[in-house]
Write an enzyme that holds these catalytic residues in place. Structure first.
Site, PDB file in Angstrom:
ATOM      1  N   ASN A  10      10.896   4.689 -15.099  1.00 59.19           N
ATOM      2  CA  ASN A  10      12.266   4.775 -15.611  1.00 59.19           C
ATOM      3  C   ASN A  10      12.794   6.209 -15.596  1.00 59.19           C
ATOM      4  O   ASN A  10      14.004   6.419 -15.496  1.00 59.19           O
ATOM      5  CB  ASN A  10      12.322   4.159 -17.012  1.00 59.19           C
ATOM      6  CG  ASN A  10      12.238   2.637 -16.952  1.00 59.19           C
ATOM      7  OD1 ASN A  10      11.920   2.071 -15.893  1.00 59.19           O
ATOM      8  ND2 ASN A  10      12.539   1.971 -18.051  1.00 59.19           N
ATOM      9  N   GLU A  11      11.883   7.168 -15.665  1.00 59.92           N
ATOM     10  CA  GLU A  11      12.317   8.565 -15.565  1.00 59.92           C
ATOM     11  C   GLU A  11      12.788   8.879 -14.143  1.00 59.92           C
ATOM     12  O   GLU A  11      13.794   9.567 -13.955  1.00 59.92           O
ATOM     13  CB  GLU A  11      11.175   9.509 -15.976  1.00 59.92           C
ATOM     14  CG  GLU A  11      10.874   9.511 -17.470  1.00 59.92           C
ATOM     15  CD  GLU A  11      10.247   8.210 -17.958  1.00 59.92           C
ATOM     16  OE1 GLU A  11       9.545   7.553 -17.154  1.00 59.92           O
ATOM     17  OE2 GLU A  11      10.450   7.842 -19.129  1.00 59.92           O
ATOM     18  N   GLU A  58      14.070  -3.892  -2.767  1.00 64.55           N
ATOM     19  CA  GLU A  58      13.220  -4.263  -3.886  1.00 64.55           C
ATOM     20  C   GLU A  58      14.005  -4.191  -5.190  1.00 64.55           C
ATOM     21  O   GLU A  58      13.883  -5.031  -6.057  1.00 64.55           O
ATOM     22  CB  GLU A  58      12.012  -3.325  -3.960  1.00 64.55           C
ATOM     23  CG  GLU A  58      11.118  -3.617  -5.155  1.00 64.55           C
ATOM     24  CD  GLU A  58      10.170  -2.469  -5.469  1.00 64.55           C
ATOM     25  OE1 GLU A  58      10.263  -1.417  -4.824  1.00 64.55           O
ATOM     26  OE2 GLU A  58       9.342  -2.645  -6.380  1.00 64.55           O
ATOM     27  N   GLY A  86       0.830  -1.206   0.000  1.00 63.97           N
ATOM     28  CA  GLY A  86       0.000   0.000   0.000  1.00 63.97           C
ATOM     29  C   GLY A  86       0.857   1.245   0.000  1.00 63.97           C
ATOM     30  O   GLY A  86       1.099   1.871   1.043  1.00 63.97           O
ATOM     31  N   TYR A  87       1.353   1.588  -1.155  1.00 67.35           N
ATOM     32  CA  TYR A  87       2.222   2.762  -1.280  1.00 67.35           C
ATOM     33  C   TYR A  87       1.530   3.864  -2.076  1.00 67.35           C
ATOM     34  O   TYR A  87       1.165   4.898  -1.549  1.00 67.35           O
ATOM     35  CB  TYR A  87       3.530   2.376  -1.987  1.00 67.35           C
ATOM     36  CG  TYR A  87       4.662   1.997  -1.063  1.00 67.35           C
ATOM     37  CD1 TYR A  87       4.424   1.317   0.130  1.00 67.35           C
ATOM     38  CD2 TYR A  87       5.990   2.297  -1.380  1.00 67.35           C
ATOM     39  CE1 TYR A  87       5.463   0.969   0.979  1.00 67.35           C
ATOM     40  CE2 TYR A  87       7.038   1.947  -0.539  1.00 67.35           C
ATOM     41  CZ  TYR A  87       6.772   1.282   0.639  1.00 67.35           C
ATOM     42  OH  TYR A  87       7.805   0.946   1.459  1.00 67.35           O
ATOM     43  N   SER A  88       1.345   3.620  -3.393  1.00 63.23           N
ATOM     44  CA  SER A  88       0.834   4.669  -4.278  1.00 63.23           C
ATOM     45  C   SER A  88      -0.596   5.075  -3.914  1.00 63.23           C
ATOM     46  O   SER A  88      -1.376   4.258  -3.422  1.00 63.23           O
ATOM     47  CB  SER A  88       0.835   4.182  -5.726  1.00 63.23           C
ATOM     48  OG  SER A  88       2.148   3.990  -6.174  1.00 63.23           O
TER      49      SER A  88
END
Lengths: 403, 376
Positions: free
Chosen positions: A389-390, A244, A127-129
């Protein structure tokens, strides 16, 4: 410079191979190798088999029930497992929350949660984003307000992977709005069966249910489920991300998919010849193969350095994430391209074991075809998730280049 | 598994870095490139003193018996310093070929001389119509009473003007295998031209008009020259990859320093995300190129010719593209300063571009890799 595996490592590879040949169930293997829909049972059953063999968590220290493997051993295991068609172990429990628990949790928390992870008893999700907190994670707003021996949690998490199966979720929640955004965050473990937790599927572009929104409405979470100190969650979150991102180049998977791409291209025909003999297509395969050759060595360079220094790998892992995601995307793209017009049929049932195509379709549409277009669509996620990736390039610019 | 250079290799690296800093700065290098010979004979002698020339040669011929990773260390610095001396052609390529395939008498006559900076060699293999194909040879070798008579034309022979002897590929008749011959520069009927290359070194064309050599000039067997030739060129390609890596590393360093110091709009231009991401891509290209150079060095010495061919082709094709990216981006990020002669950046860029055109370009090696790659 010495690129050879030691005799011990070679012996370990032989042992892994023999184990896979003996213990990997045929139906799971087939699901993985044909790129079919992976069932909860596939993942859980495999984890239980690994656990019984003492390999439930290769890289965990032995004092927590892990196998205590070196990074090279883990690399060998991943590579052999991928080639044999073993499902990848999901990272959420084993590689994300577990290292945090080992480092920051109380002995009671460790004693309760870690064995259940190891045995495959508990399924964990992340539960991060949040809708307003993606790359800028620290702006998260899900709140946890202290009420006696509980926190009362309200808010929404999103892009949650496979939470529909989860027993537990580890969450970043806001416990304070004072100071910098990073300073008021705490790391909370929440039982998914708690009243007020609801899961809403998000259907992805391939038509599959892999991710979810998770809503928290006055969810009462015991204070005993706080990890570490209140308002120190950002530190644990960053620690988690370091773990991770180690070993996330996915070399084993990429190698398997490259071999599959060659097989597909050898079977498809173009201009009366196998597609793989077509110069243009052959060059496309070669280009991604070279990138993968280089990344395998780069990956081993990063891992062996981390191993030598007994540290988690540094910001170089951002390189592995960028290139690893680009390679798997490219392989999926070429696999779809190799199908020609057989990329068009959307055969949902084709992702299930036991599917038989209708008599007309079966005349041109091979058994490996159903998942390929969907996987190409689905794998666009790989350059977006786990730090886009940015964001990875921002990390390289800041942490490695000093810009 | 260990990806570090060992202590001796690190010592060699440090020695070369000091040498370049002290004796081979950009100003000195430019003067050398503009001089008649195009390189420094004094530096060549110093290389001998430092053990560089003996490094990869067999110990029984005054060599140090070094391997491909020892050469890699040196070639990275050759790249960084943009060194002009014929190290690659004489020591890595030709002496390597002699050590691998020549008869003992020739090895004894040449290799200690090479190690002592008394002899420079060049490879006369490619021809006007051959492009990058070593097997495509029109030069003829005719048997004579004393040995052989060679006639033909060899194009863009690297370091030809300074060579004391050439290794020439030729065949008896169409359809025959290649044979290799050692031809002294003084041989009658041999004409050597001289021109500068785009990257400041020297090359020349070599014309052979009924050049007579003895039977003892043969390297390897009659008709069996292609295999050792291809192997020697592969060893040289692995070294060339390391040279390209050294240049990419130097260019990234220079570009990063420029991004941190050059100010526009009141800030260092490295504060702009558009440039940060390009620099991050250059960093990734260098790291991936390093892995490829390591693979090439690791496999080039092995007994498995197919594995060698595959690894070297992969490395050359990959590094060709990485070098193009880093070279062009370094010029771009330097703005106007990237396109002037007075800054080393453009000289690095030109050398990288010429490495791509040497011993087979990316397209050539992509095809070669595809041929060598096991399917599936």
């Amino acid at each position: 410079m010495d690129l050879r595996f030691t005799p011990e490592e070679e012996a370990f590879r032989t042992e892994v191979r023999a184990f896979l040949a003996a213990e990997l169930p045929a139906d799971i293997r087939e699901n993985v190798l044909l790129g079919r829909r992976l069932r909860k049972d596939d993942v859980v059953r495999w984890q239980k088999i690994l656990f019984r063999h003492g390999w439930g968590a290769g890289m965990w220290p032995t004092r927590f029930g892990g196998a205590g493997w070196s990074v090279v051993q883990q690399h060998i295991f991943d590579e052999e497992g991928a080639a044999a068609g073993a499902p990848g172990q999901l990272p959420f429990a084993l590689r994300m929350v577990a290292p945090v628990l080992m480092t920051f949790a109380t002995p009671a928390q460790q004693a309760y949660f870690l064995p259940r992870i190891l045995s495959g008893q508990d399924w964990w999700c992340q539960g991060y984003s949040e809708p307003g907190a993606g790359s800028d994670l620290a702006s998260l707003r899900t709140s946890a307000v202290r009420d006696g021996d509980h926190y009362v949690v309200n808010g929404q998490k999103t892009w949650n992977t496979l939470g529909q199966y989860a027993d537990w979720i580890f969450c970043l929640v806001r416990t304070s709005s004072e100071g910098r955004a990073q300073q008021g965050i705490s790391f909370l473990l929440i039982d998914m069966k708690t009243p007020g937790v609801s899961v809403r599927p998000i259907v992805m572009l391939d038509g599959e249910h892999e991710i979810n929104d998770i809503f928290f409405a006055d969810v009462r979470v015991p204070v005993a489920n706080l990890v570490g100190e209140e308002n120190k969650g950002w530190t644990y979150a960053k620690f988690l991300l370091e773990h991770e991102r180690t070993n996330n180049a996915g070399i084993g998977n990429c190698k398997r998919e490259l071999a599959r791409l060659k097989q597909i291209a050898a079977g498809q025909r173009a201009g009366g010849r196998p597609l793989i003999e077509d110069q243009r297509f052959r060059d496309r395969i070669t280009q991604v193969e070279l990138e993968l050759m280089a990344l395998e060595i780069t990956n081993l360079r990063v891992l062996s350095k981390a191993h030598r220094e007994a540290q988690p790998a540094g910001p170089e892992v951002s390189l592995l994430k960028i290139r690893g995601s680009e390679i798997i995307q490219r392989l999926a793209e070429l696999q779809m391209q190799a199908l020609g017009h057989d990329a068009l049929p959307y055969v949902r049932e084709g992702l299930d074991a036991g599917w038989t195509p209708d008599p007309l379709l079966s005349q041109h549409f091979p058994a490996y075809a159903p998942p390929l277009s969907g996987r190409y669509f689905n794998y666009r996620k790989t350059s977006i998730y786990a730090g886009s990736n940015e964001i990875q390039k921002n990390i390289i610019a800041k942490m490695i280049l000093g810009l | 598994m260990d990806f570090r250079y060992n202590d001796e290799q690190l010592a060699m690296q440090a020695t070369l870095q000091r040498f370049i800093e002290r004796d081979y700065g950009f100003t000195e290098r430019r003067a050398l490139a503009a001089s008649a010979s195009g390189f420094s004979t004094a530096a060549w002698t110093q290389y001998a003193q430092l053990g560089l020339l003996a490094l990869p040669l067999p110990q029984q011929f005054d060599g140090l018996g070094g391997g491909a990773f020892d050469v890699m260390v040196v070639m990275e610095q050759v790249g960084r310093g943009l060194l002009l001396e014929p190290y690659l052609t004489t020591v890595v390529l030709c002496a390597g070929l002699v050590a691998d395939a020549a008869p003992p008498a020739m090895q004894q006559a040449l290799l200690p001389q090479v190690a002592a900076a008394q002899c420079k060699l060049a490879l006369a293999a490619y021809e006007p119509a051959s492009r990058y194909e070593l097997a495509q040879v029109a030069t003829t070798a005719t048997r004579s009473t004393a040995g052989w008579q060679l006639s033909g034309f060899k194009a863009v022979v690297l370091d030809a003007p300074s060579a004391d002897a050439f290794i020439v590929s030729a065949r008896e008749a169409e359809g025959d295998g290649l044979s290799l011959f050692l031809v002294p520069r003084t041989a009658a009927g041999l004409t050597v031209s001289s021109y500068p290359t785009q990257s400041g070194a020297r090359a020349g064309d070599v014309q052979l008009a009924k050049v007579s050599v003895g039977a003892d000039a043969l390297i390897g067997t009659v008709g069996g020259g292609l295999a050792p030739l291809e192997k020697a060129v592969d060893v040289a390609i692995a070294a060339l990859c390391a040279e390209a890596l050294g240049i990419m590393s130097a260019l990234n360093q220079a570009t990063l320093a420029y991004l941190k110091t050059r100010k526009q709009f009141g800030v260092a231009i490295g504060a702009f995300q558009a440039l940060q991401h390009r620099m991050a891509d250059m960093y990734i290209a260098e790291e991936q190129a390093r892995s490829m150079a390591i693979i090439a060095a690791d496999r080039v010495a092995g007994a498995d010719a197919a594995a060698r061919r595959r690894a070297v082709a992969a490395a050359k094709a990959y590094i060709g593209q990485a070098a193009r990216q880093v070279g062009q981006e370094a010029v771009q990020l330097h703005g106007g300063m990237g396109v002037v002669d007075e800054l080393i950046v453009s000289h690095y860029f030109k050398r990288l571009s010429m490495i791509e055109q040497t011993f087979g370009d990316t397209d050539y090696h992509l095809a070669r890799f595809a041929q060598a790659a096991p399917v599936p």
